[in-house]
Design a protein around this motif. Structure first.
Motif, PDB file in Angstrom:
ATOM      1  N   VAL A  17      23.470  36.901  38.536  1.00  0.00           N
ATOM      2  CA  VAL A  17      24.717  36.134  38.488  1.00  0.00           C
ATOM      3  C   VAL A  17      24.727  35.122  37.347  1.00  0.00           C
ATOM      4  O   VAL A  17      25.790  34.662  36.931  1.00  0.00           O
ATOM      5  CB  VAL A  17      24.977  35.406  39.826  1.00  0.00           C
ATOM      6  N   ASN A  18      23.550  34.773  36.835  1.00  0.00           N
ATOM      7  CA  ASN A  18      23.527  33.867  35.684  1.00  0.00           C
ATOM      8  C   ASN A  18      23.972  34.560  34.404  1.00  0.00           C
ATOM      9  O   ASN A  18      24.348  33.896  33.424  1.00  0.00           O
ATOM     10  CB  ASN A  18      22.120  33.303  35.487  1.00  0.00           C
ATOM     11  N   LEU A  19      23.980  35.899  34.428  1.00  0.00           N
ATOM     12  CA  LEU A  19      24.323  36.665  33.231  1.00  0.00           C
ATOM     13  C   LEU A  19      25.679  37.361  33.358  1.00  0.00           C
ATOM     14  O   LEU A  19      26.446  37.412  32.388  1.00  0.00           O
ATOM     15  CB  LEU A  19      23.241  37.708  32.964  1.00  0.00           C
ATOM     16  N   PHE A  20      25.980  37.891  34.558  1.00  0.00           N
ATOM     17  CA  PHE A  20      27.208  38.661  34.767  1.00  0.00           C
ATOM     18  C   PHE A  20      28.128  37.966  35.763  1.00  0.00           C
ATOM     19  O   PHE A  20      27.667  37.367  36.732  1.00  0.00           O
ATOM     20  CB  PHE A  20      26.879  40.061  35.306  1.00  0.00           C
ATOM     21  N   GLU A  21      29.441  38.093  35.550  1.00  0.00           N
ATOM     22  CA  GLU A  21      30.454  37.578  36.462  1.00  0.00           C
ATOM     23  C   GLU A  21      31.339  38.734  36.916  1.00  0.00           C
ATOM     24  O   GLU A  21      31.906  39.449  36.080  1.00  0.00           O
ATOM     25  CB  GLU A  21      31.319  36.516  35.785  1.00  0.00           C
ATOM     26  N   ILE A  22      31.460  38.921  38.221  1.00  0.00           N
ATOM     27  CA  ILE A  22      32.342  39.948  38.783  1.00  0.00           C
ATOM     28  C   ILE A  22      33.750  39.380  38.880  1.00  0.00           C
ATOM     29  O   ILE A  22      33.948  38.257  39.341  1.00  0.00           O
ATOM     30  CB  ILE A  22      31.834  40.398  40.161  1.00  0.00           C
ATOM     31  N   HIS A  23      34.738  40.163  38.463  1.00  0.00           N
ATOM     32  CA  HIS A  23      36.115  39.640  38.416  1.00  0.00           C
ATOM     33  C   HIS A  23      36.692  39.396  39.805  1.00  0.00           C
ATOM     34  O   HIS A  23      37.303  38.355  40.048  1.00  0.00           O
ATOM     35  CB  HIS A  23      37.016  40.617  37.648  1.00  0.00           C
ATOM     36  N   ALA A  24      36.557  40.340  40.710  1.00  0.00           N
ATOM     37  CA  ALA A  24      37.233  40.267  42.011  1.00  0.00           C
ATOM     38  C   ALA A  24      36.432  39.439  43.007  1.00  0.00           C
ATOM     39  O   ALA A  24      35.193  39.429  42.998  1.00  0.00           O
ATOM     40  CB  ALA A  24      37.449  41.669  42.567  1.00  0.00           C
ATOM     41  N   GLU A  25      37.164  38.768  43.892  1.00  0.00           N
ATOM     42  CA  GLU A  25      36.516  38.083  45.002  1.00  0.00           C
ATOM     43  C   GLU A  25      35.893  39.122  45.937  1.00  0.00           C
ATOM     44  O   GLU A  25      36.383  40.250  46.048  1.00  0.00           O
ATOM     45  CB  GLU A  25      37.523  37.219  45.752  1.00  0.00           C
ATOM     46  N   PRO A  26      34.797  38.775  46.627  1.00  0.00           N
ATOM     47  CA  PRO A  26      34.028  39.779  47.383  1.00  0.00           C
ATOM     48  C   PRO A  26      34.836  40.619  48.357  1.00  0.00           C
ATOM     49  O   PRO A  26      34.659  41.840  48.436  1.00  0.00           O
ATOM     50  CB  PRO A  26      32.979  38.927  48.112  1.00  0.00           C
ATOM     51  N   GLU A  27      35.746  40.012  49.123  1.00  0.00           N
ATOM     52  CA  GLU A  27      36.460  40.766  50.152  1.00  0.00           C
ATOM     53  C   GLU A  27      37.489  41.737  49.583  1.00  0.00           C
ATOM     54  O   GLU A  27      38.012  42.584  50.303  1.00  0.00           O
ATOM     55  CB  GLU A  27      37.149  39.814  51.130  1.00  0.00           C
ATOM     56  N   ALA A  28      37.783  41.639  48.284  1.00  0.00           N
ATOM     57  CA  ALA A  28      38.785  42.515  47.668  1.00  0.00           C
ATOM     58  C   ALA A  28      38.165  43.500  46.672  1.00  0.00           C
ATOM     59  O   ALA A  28      38.895  44.222  46.000  1.00  0.00           O
ATOM     60  CB  ALA A  28      39.842  41.674  46.958  1.00  0.00           C
ATOM     61  N   ARG A  29      36.854  43.534  46.566  1.00  0.00           N
ATOM     62  CA  ARG A  29      36.210  44.351  45.541  1.00  0.00           C
ATOM     63  C   ARG A  29      36.413  45.847  45.779  1.00  0.00           C
ATOM     64  O   ARG A  29      36.257  46.351  46.876  1.00  0.00           O
ATOM     65  CB  ARG A  29      34.719  44.022  45.474  1.00  0.00           C
ATOM     66  N   SER A  30      36.710  46.525  44.701  1.00  0.00           N
ATOM     67  CA  SER A  30      36.979  47.954  44.737  1.00  0.00           C
ATOM     68  C   SER A  30      35.692  48.768  44.765  1.00  0.00           C
ATOM     69  O   SER A  30      34.707  48.417  44.112  1.00  0.00           O
ATOM     70  CB  SER A  30      37.807  48.337  43.505  1.00  0.00           C
ATOM     71  N   LEU A  31      35.737  49.890  45.489  1.00  0.00           N
ATOM     72  CA  LEU A  31      34.644  50.856  45.439  1.00  0.00           C
ATOM     73  C   LEU A  31      34.793  51.806  44.268  1.00  0.00           C
ATOM     74  O   LEU A  31      33.859  52.555  43.960  1.00  0.00           O
ATOM     75  CB  LEU A  31      34.588  51.666  46.739  1.00  0.00           C
ATOM     76  N   MET A  32      35.932  51.785  43.613  1.00  0.00           N
ATOM     77  CA  MET A  32      36.202  52.709  42.526  1.00  0.00           C
ATOM     78  C   MET A  32      36.022  52.095  41.141  1.00  0.00           C
ATOM     79  O   MET A  32      35.560  52.773  40.221  1.00  0.00           O
ATOM     80  CB  MET A  32      37.648  53.236  42.634  1.00  0.00           C
ATOM     81  N   ASN A  33      36.401  50.842  40.973  1.00  0.00           N
ATOM     82  CA  ASN A  33      36.383  50.201  39.651  1.00  0.00           C
ATOM     83  C   ASN A  33      35.724  48.835  39.760  1.00  0.00           C
ATOM     84  O   ASN A  33      36.226  47.972  40.499  1.00  0.00           O
ATOM     85  CB  ASN A  33      37.798  50.043  39.090  1.00  0.00           C
TER      86      ASN A  33
END
Length: 364
Positions: free
Chosen positions: A285-301
């Motif tokens: 997490v110090n290097l990468f940031e995920i765009h979506a909040e956890p409860e909305a994260r896509s399994l496809m993208n």
């Protein structure tokens, strides 16, 4: 050299190896006819049988009742953005309703607005499209001609876990990027549609499932090509359809049925792939940031970015050198994106997590 096995493109997406092999042979000569699929007549008995099998496979895979018409259309989702309001809201007394949860649903609103009055019941734009609404929190007009939403936003990596319960407003969903990736209850929907270049095959064909009850809502006077009843009447063969794209779509449906074991099986595979990739990103997490909040994260993208923009070009260069393709983020938000469509195998995702771990060890 780039590899088909490491294709994480957002679309057109990866195709199964066995489908590619059969397609290569069919371009030279179909085993059933001796002619190239590229030269097969759409009026031939072979193509009529192909259309029927493709419909039958979709019905079996998703448990689609006979009251739903299965159509093979053209123009992608972009044409549906205009065609849906033209058919189902042209004379409505109140606006058509939309959920604006990302780049593509925002585009759907924009395309529909010149055709009919529209109302956005929820908009995530001001928050950067990082979360999704709670269905119960949305207020609807009971006489709205339909409620439209996109089940999976490919750009931002957001995916609805479920659909709202049936109500007085017909529900229409663009499932272009997660159709056949998981089961869903078609009975909740008046219409579901999906263009092919994600989980279904190459670009050129759009699949639409329409409840027969919706046909009575279509006004007269529409251009025949833009009237869903025309395509129902002619069995998706009103004008020259995309024979090649439908052929490959049918091969993909066979692959999912016979090699994977159906939609329930692919859902489990997709869940494991997404868990592995999100897990790797969360390790660093110090290097990468995920765009979506956890409860909305896509399994496809999976949309993410390097916290230090100076590392972006270097990461992409290393990924290409290792054979990966399609990891660039969408032009609207930049960053990076890995699309985990059905044909992306678990070994490919494992390779990607190794790349992330290695890059983090050197730059984290």
């Amino acid at each position: 050299m780039l590899s088909n096995l490491l294709n994480f493109s957002g679309g057109p997406g990866a195709l199964p190896v066995s489908v590619l092999e059969q397609t290569r042979q069919a371009i030279i000569a179909l085993p059933e006819t001796g002619l190239s699929v590229l030269g097969m007549s759409h009026r031939s008995d072979w193509f009529k049988a192909l259309l029927q099998e493709a419909q039958d496979n979709i019905r079996v895979l998703l448990g689609v009742p006979e009251r739903y018409h299965i159509l093979f259309l053209q123009g992608g989702s972009s044409l549906q953005f205009s065609m849906i309001p033209m058919n189902f809201a042209h004379r409505a007394a109140v606006p058509a309703e939309f959920v604006s949860s990302g780049y593509w649903s925002r585009k759907a609103v924009t395309e529909a607005a010149p055709v009919v009055p529209v109302r956005t019941v929820w908009d995530g734009y001001d928050e950067g499209f990082r979360r999704l609404p709670d269905w119960a929190s949305l207020e609807h007009h009971p006489e709205a001609p339909f409620l439209h939403y996109i089940s999976n936003e490919t750009v931002e990596g957001l995916q609805f876990r479920d659909a709202p319960l049936p109500g007085p407003v017909p529900l229409i969903a663009d499932m272009s990027s997660d159709f056949l990736s998981r089961p869903f209850d078609i009975g909740r929907y008046a219409m579901v549609y999906a263009h092919a270049q994600k989980n279904l095959g190459p670009a050129g064909v759009t699949l639409a499932l329409i409840d027969d009850a919706m046909l009575s809502r279509i006004p007269g006077g529409l251009p025949p090509m833009l009237d869903y009843r025309t395509h129902v009447k002619h069995g998706s063969n009103y004008n020259t359809p995309p024979v090649f794209s439908i052929y490959v779509l049918n091969l993909v449906s066979r692959w999912l049925r016979d090699e994977i074991g159906g939609v329930d099986a692919i859902e489990q595979i997709n869940a494991r792939k997404a868990a592995a990739l999100y897990g790797a990103l969360e390790r660093h997490v110090n290097l990468f940031e995920i765009h979506a909040e956890p409860e909305a994260r896509s399994l496809m993208n999976v949309a993410f970015r390097l916290r230090d923009p100076a590392l972006h070009d270097g990461f992409l260069a290393e990924s290409r050198a290792a054979g990966f393709s399609g990891l660039e983020g969408h032009r609207s938000i930049g960053g990076l994106r890995a699309s985990l469509y059905n044909a992306v195998g678990e070994p490919a995702v494992a390779r990607l997590t190794e790349l992330l771990d290695d890059f983090a060890a050197r730059h984290g």
